[in-house]
Design an enzyme around this catalytic site. Structure first.
Site, PDB file in Angstrom:
ATOM      1  N   LYS A 122       0.829  -1.203   0.000  1.00  0.00           N
ATOM      2  CA  LYS A 122       0.000   0.000   0.000  1.00  0.00           C
ATOM      3  C   LYS A 122       0.868   1.259   0.000  1.00  0.00           C
ATOM      4  CE  LYS A 122      -1.375   2.438   3.311  1.00  0.00           C
ATOM      5  NZ  LYS A 122      -1.898   3.005   4.571  1.00  0.00           N
ATOM      6  N   ASP A 140      -6.402   1.121   1.016  1.00  0.00           N
ATOM      7  CA  ASP A 140      -6.379   1.290   2.466  1.00  0.00           C
ATOM      8  C   ASP A 140      -7.734   0.840   3.031  1.00  0.00           C
ATOM      9  OD1 ASP A 140      -8.164   3.294   1.837  1.00  0.00           O
ATOM     10  OD2 ASP A 140      -6.830   4.944   2.346  1.00  0.00           O
TER      11      ASP A 140
END
Length: 210
Positions: A122, A140
């Protein structure tokens, strides 16, 4: 039941239309500060991170400065954040790697970024897309929740599966806009509790597709 690809893309594009000018909410001035800020944002809010980074970056403005700091000193700047001791350890190690392995520069490639301490997929996606303009889609908690709530993906989908699927239905030039818009949408409308998405019927007006 999961939406068709056509409908899923429509929903995402309508979310982008709600927040067309969404910008990163983390404060940073360069690629190094971006890496550290995203690293610090794990399991805490961007707002909380923005409160601690000005003093942190004033004290340690470069990888070289942070690499020689003690973990306890680094921790003292971020003690209001969750997992701050682990994050201090990651920051120091990450800075050392930037100095030793990359000449003090933040690398561009996913493989190199993910080799840094505290940097997962991420974070690498955020740095690639926000820092370097390389198409990438970061997943996320907001993005994952929205995609599942709106049946874009199945409820059991992993973050990687969410990423891969969204990237398969959107052109690369919309990946960053989708990520940023979903963050704002998740904060303002699609809350974890009592989501208010039904106030926006345009999200589900699939008649426009036919």
């Amino acid at each position: 039941m999961v939406l068709s690809k056509k409908r899923a893309r429509y929903v995402i594009e309508e979310i982008i239309a709600l927040f067309p000018d969404a910008q990163p909410s983390l404060d940073f001035r360069n690629d190094f500060e971006l890496v550290i800020a995203v690293l610090l944002s794990a399991q805490t809010t961007d707002k909380a991170v923005n409160k601690v980074t000005p003093a942190l970056f004033e004290a340690y403005p470069t990888p070289e400065a942070m690499a020689v700091a003690s973990e306890s000193d680094l921790a003292s700047y971020i003690s209001t954040l969750g997992l701050y001791r682990n994050k201090a350890k990651f920051m120091k190690k990450c800075a050392q790697q930037l100095v030793v392995d990359f000449g003090g520069k933040v690398p561009h490639t996913r493989k190199e970024l993910e080799s840094l301490a505290g940097v997962g997929r991420k974070t690498a996606n955020v740095v690639m897309s926000v820092g370097f303009g390389i198409p990438a889609f970061a997943v996320d908690t907001h993005v994952e929740r929205i995609c599942k709530h709106h049946d874009i993906v199945k409820k059991s989908a992993t973050p990687r599966e969410v990423e891969d699927y969204v990237c398969s239905i959107l052109p690369p030039d919309k990946w960053l806009a989708a990520h940023q818009a979903m963050i704002y949408f998740g904060r303002a409308i699609c809350h974890p509790k009592n989501p208010e998405c039904d106030h926006y019927p345009q999200l589900y007006d699939f008649s426009k597709l036919y």
